[in-house]
Scaffold this active site. Sequence first.
Site, PDB file in Angstrom:
ATOM      1  N   SER A  60       0.843  -1.192   0.000  1.00  0.00           N
ATOM      2  CA  SER A  60       0.000   0.000   0.000  1.00  0.00           C
ATOM      3  C   SER A  60       0.879   1.243   0.000  1.00  0.00           C
ATOM      4  O   SER A  60       1.941   1.257   0.626  1.00  0.00           O
ATOM      5  CB  SER A  60      -0.895   0.018   1.240  1.00  0.00           C
ATOM      6  OG  SER A  60      -1.498   1.285   1.423  1.00  0.00           O
ATOM      7  N   TYR A  93      -2.398  -0.497  10.066  1.00  0.00           N
ATOM      8  CA  TYR A  93      -2.467  -1.054   8.708  1.00  0.00           C
ATOM      9  C   TYR A  93      -1.166  -0.808   7.956  1.00  0.00           C
ATOM     10  O   TYR A  93      -0.565  -1.730   7.386  1.00  0.00           O
ATOM     11  CB  TYR A  93      -3.651  -0.414   7.974  1.00  0.00           C
ATOM     12  CG  TYR A  93      -3.781  -0.794   6.518  1.00  0.00           C
ATOM     13  CD1 TYR A  93      -4.440  -1.955   6.143  1.00  0.00           C
ATOM     14  CD2 TYR A  93      -3.265   0.036   5.518  1.00  0.00           C
ATOM     15  CE1 TYR A  93      -4.577  -2.298   4.801  1.00  0.00           C
ATOM     16  CE2 TYR A  93      -3.401  -0.298   4.183  1.00  0.00           C
ATOM     17  CZ  TYR A  93      -4.056  -1.466   3.829  1.00  0.00           C
ATOM     18  OH  TYR A  93      -4.183  -1.797   2.501  1.00  0.00           O
TER      19      TYR A  93
END
Length: 252
Positions: free
Chosen positions: A142, A157
């Site tokens: 990501s 995350y």
Amino acid sequence: MKVAIVTGASSGIGRSAAIEIAKRGIGVILTYGNNPHGGLETAAVIQKEGGTAVALPLDVGESGTFAAFRDTVTGVLCDTWLRDTFDYLVNNAGFAQTSLIEDTTEETFDRLMRVLLKGPYFLTQRLLPLMTDGGAIVNTSSNSTATAGLEPGYSAYASMKGGLDVLTRYMAKEFSTRGIRVNSVSPGSTRTRIADDAFTRFPEVIPALAARTALGRVGEPDDIGAMIATLVSDESRWVTAQNIEVSGGYNL
């Protein structure tokens, strides 16, 4: 026929990656978690277009199931492709849950760790003996790990995805003796079902995200799936240990 395993392919980036890989004449074993209908639908799309695909259930957050999953994969390879090995692995399955550091529970942190970091680590370990030399692995990371992608609420995350970036480089180093290439892709804001289908629930955030993106829109799953398919293919035969941001120039 070469064969790829794509985790988390019931929707979004995983579905697109599975379909794009299949378009290149590669057989696909795809997995789904809590969306069996989506997994079967992805397999049906591939088959309708003349490809070969098998959908299997897998919870990447439950590493204790990986040995049984490997045995299932062995049987599918034999029954469907008359092989006992596969060529490509895409560690894509995941989920997002946001909260500020002061509000993050240990339960949330641990679940993110099991799915986003521990899962790819030990699933790859289990499947590695079945991979052919000269194969390829792609991990879905990501752009939240990059300075330009920092947003409040993504600390847990992004920490797991950052660990996945490091793991990608170590995999590339260790597996290079077998000619196995390992890379990661880092999507930016992409229209998927992640974070409980956030874009559908909060469409008002899309214009602001598009305005911060150099190419003027949010990403679509096919933008990322095409890059994953390219990275596993022989077109990328001289690319390894790289993390490629696929964000349309977010915060550029």
